[in-house]
Scaffold this active site. Structure first.
Site, PDB file in Angstrom:
ATOM      1  N   TYR A 144      74.537  16.258 -13.191  1.00 35.43           N
ATOM      2  CA  TYR A 144      73.687  16.878 -12.119  1.00 35.43           C
ATOM      3  C   TYR A 144      72.536  15.575 -11.557  1.00 35.43           C
ATOM      4  O   TYR A 144      72.177  14.952 -12.457  1.00 35.43           O
ATOM      5  CB  TYR A 144      72.853  17.839 -12.614  1.00 35.43           C
ATOM      6  CG  TYR A 144      71.789  18.643 -11.882  1.00 35.43           C
ATOM      7  CD1 TYR A 144      72.162  19.468 -10.618  1.00 35.43           C
ATOM      8  CD2 TYR A 144      70.438  18.433 -11.943  1.00 35.43           C
ATOM      9  CE1 TYR A 144      71.313  19.998 -10.010  1.00 35.43           C
ATOM     10  CE2 TYR A 144      69.508  19.165 -11.399  1.00 35.43           C
ATOM     11  CZ  TYR A 144      69.913  19.853 -10.121  1.00 35.43           C
ATOM     12  OH  TYR A 144      68.894  20.309  -9.417  1.00 35.43           O
ATOM     13  N   ASP A 239      71.442   7.249 -13.589  1.00 37.30           N
ATOM     14  CA  ASP A 239      70.475   8.477 -13.343  1.00 37.30           C
ATOM     15  C   ASP A 239      70.023   8.427 -14.914  1.00 37.30           C
ATOM     16  O   ASP A 239      70.512   9.381 -15.804  1.00 37.30           O
ATOM     17  CB  ASP A 239      71.150   9.746 -12.832  1.00 37.30           C
ATOM     18  CG  ASP A 239      70.124  10.792 -12.878  1.00 37.30           C
ATOM     19  OD1 ASP A 239      69.208  10.907 -13.485  1.00 37.30           O
ATOM     20  OD2 ASP A 239      70.501  11.952 -12.424  1.00 37.30           O
ATOM     21  N   LYS A 267      60.898  12.977 -14.388  1.00 40.09           N
ATOM     22  CA  LYS A 267      59.501  13.305 -15.120  1.00 40.09           C
ATOM     23  C   LYS A 267      58.976  12.580 -16.132  1.00 40.09           C
ATOM     24  O   LYS A 267      57.592  12.399 -16.381  1.00 40.09           O
ATOM     25  CB  LYS A 267      59.636  14.857 -15.335  1.00 40.09           C
ATOM     26  CG  LYS A 267      60.906  15.131 -16.171  1.00 40.09           C
ATOM     27  CD  LYS A 267      61.645  16.409 -15.639  1.00 40.09           C
ATOM     28  CE  LYS A 267      62.950  16.616 -16.142  1.00 40.09           C
ATOM     29  NZ  LYS A 267      63.931  17.021 -15.036  1.00 40.09           N
TER      30      LYS A 267
HETATM   31  N1  HOZ Z   1      67.764  21.448 -13.681  1.00 38.09           N
HETATM   32  C1  HOZ Z   1      67.002  21.319 -14.792  1.00 38.09           C
HETATM   33  C2  HOZ Z   1      67.585  20.803 -16.031  1.00 38.09           C
HETATM   34  N2  HOZ Z   1      68.752  20.017 -16.005  1.00 38.09           N
HETATM   35  C3  HOZ Z   1      66.065  22.708 -15.124  1.00 38.09           C
HETATM   36  C4  HOZ Z   1      64.639  22.250 -14.413  1.00 38.09           C
HETATM   37  C5  HOZ Z   1      63.801  23.637 -14.939  1.00 38.09           C
HETATM   38  O1  HOZ Z   1      64.193  24.727 -14.679  1.00 38.09           O
HETATM   39  O2  HOZ Z   1      62.555  23.249 -15.018  1.00 38.09           O
END
Ligand code: HOZ
Length: 425
Positions: A144, A239, A267
């Site tokens: 992802y 990534d 982040k």
């Molecule tokens: N897609 C995020 C983790 N792979 C989750 C993000 C979230 O819900 O804060």
């Protein structure tokens, strides 16, 4: 334990927010039940709206390596906020941040700040296309890279969690430019490149996948892609939204000793504040505006609060290398404890772990790709999730997300978690 306030808040949230959440995995849809609404967190613990305490194994999906509300970070943000929350003009702090990252990470000559991991990956791919003059990209099933159109093909994280195969709104043209193959299948990468000779601009990968659960690259896999990229003038993009500054101060590039051409971060660059970045080889990065004509921009890019938070965290990680050993030791103890519990109960399982990333898959087979992760017993994971939640332990609410340990976790927290797993299964 009562979670009545969370139940009430979820009912209220659904009236004004789609599905009651601002990011799909949080809705607990695949694990079942109502999401827990958080009120505050400190160190290794989350506290929900009812005041229940949870040992946290998400760390805001990675970035809170030193734990929640880490005092030097909070203090730095407070001081900076007094000087303005945003300038939309350059600041010295952005230079300090770029210099710090370049000093910590291999193969990054220039770095550009953005506001999220999605933005970082999206911009890196555009840059790779602009630099090479080619259109197609290769990504791996179950990886992802954020929710930009090109990445929503056979993607992990929330798409795997909610079993979304095709995303309405992504045009067939965009999807056709994203080629996919199984993680760890080097022969398939070679074949895709051959079949699309001269058309592949970039190969983007999570060097250690965290969005299909934690899945490690097999020896030679990343090295093999590196060789293909060199031979075919393809930009190799790591990534590192999850692995950056977490697996080592230089991220997966340092830990696995494989060079990327471009690297993306999320982040962690802001210690959990909304931020991301992409950087890499000078020759490629110089194609970005205003030096080149590959356009990318953002008012909040280099935001002073995000920068000071990230700078404070990264600076500490740079000067305290022992944090990585301590994090890895805690994670190994957790793995060993879970191993013993599951063996004694004769439950089929595989645990994938590297550094402070770890996942349990309830399956006998070795999990090296999304197919393997998807064949695991997710119903058993969901049971474990809820039993641990009731014991005050917060795992990612999906079998397809890595767990992230933070340095504030005590040895007792780890032992309590192992004992709770023992009682739960
Ligand atoms: N897609 C995020 C983790 N792979 C989750 C993000 C979230 O819900 O804060």
């Amino acid at each position: 334990m009562s979670i009545q306030k969370s139940i009430d808040l979820f009912a209220r949230a659904q009236k004004s927010i789609p599905g009651g959440v601002n990011s799909p995995v949080r809705a607990f849809k695949s694990v079942g039940g109502d999401p827990i609404f958080m009120q505050k967190a400190k160190g290794a613990y989350l506290y929900d709206a009812d005041g229940n305490r949870y040992i946290d194994y998400i760390a805001s999906w990675g970035p809170l390596i030193l734990g929640h509300a880490y005092e030097p970070v909070v203090k730095a943000i407070q001081e900076k906020a007094l000087l303005s929350t945003s300038f939309g003009a350059p600041t010295e702090l952005e230079i300090e941040m770029a210099e710090l990252i370049i000093s910590m990470v291999p193969n990054v000559d220039l770095i550009r700040m953005v506001s999220s991991g999605t933005e970082a990956c999206m911009s890196a791919v555009r840059l790779a296309r602009g630099y090479t003059g080619k259109n197609k990209i290769i990504k791996f099933e179950g990886c992802y890279h954020g929710h930009a159109d090109s990445f929503l093909v056979k993607a992990g994280s929330g798409l795997a969690t909610l079993n979304i195969q095709t995303v309405p709104g992504v045009t067939a043209g965009v999807a056709a430019d994203t080629l996919t193959c199984a993680y760890n299948d080097l022969a398939a990468v070679q074949q895709l490149v051959e079949k699309n000779k001269g058309e592949v601009a970039a190969i983007i990968i999570e060097p250690v996948a965290g969005n299909m659960g934690c899945v490690l690259p097999e020896p030679g896999f990343l090295e093999g892609i590196r060789e293909i990229c060199d031979a075919e003038n393809i930009v190799f993009i790591f990534d590192e939204v999850m692995t950056g500054f977490r697996l080592a101060k230089g991220g997966a590039q340092e830990k696995l000793n494989v060079k990327a051409d471009l690297v993306t971060y999320g982040k962690v660059i802001g210690a959990g504040m909304p931020v991301g970045a992409f950087g890499g080889k000078r020759e490629i990065m110089e194609c970005i505006a205003p030096l080149g004509s590959v356009y990318q921009a953002g008012t909040l890019s280099g935001n002073p609060l995000a920068m000071i938070a990230g700078y404070t965290l990264l600076n500490e990680l740079k000067s305290r290398a022992e944090i990585y050993t301590s994090l890895e030791n805690k994670t190994k103890r957790l793995k060993q404890g879970i191993d013993e519990v599951l063996k004694s109960k004769k439950i089929p399982y595989t645990i994938n772990q590297l550094g402070s990333m770890i996942s349990i898959f309830f399956t006998e087979e070795k999990v090296t790709d999304f197919g393997g992760a998807a064949r695991s017993n997710t119903t058993l994971f969901n049971t474990l999730f809820h039993k641990l939640l009731n014991s005050g332990i917060y795992l990612p609410p999906s079998a397809f997300e890595s767990w992230f340990l933070n340095d504030a976790l005590s040895e007792q927290d780890i032992e309590d978690t192992i004992n709770a797993i023992d009682r739960s299964l």
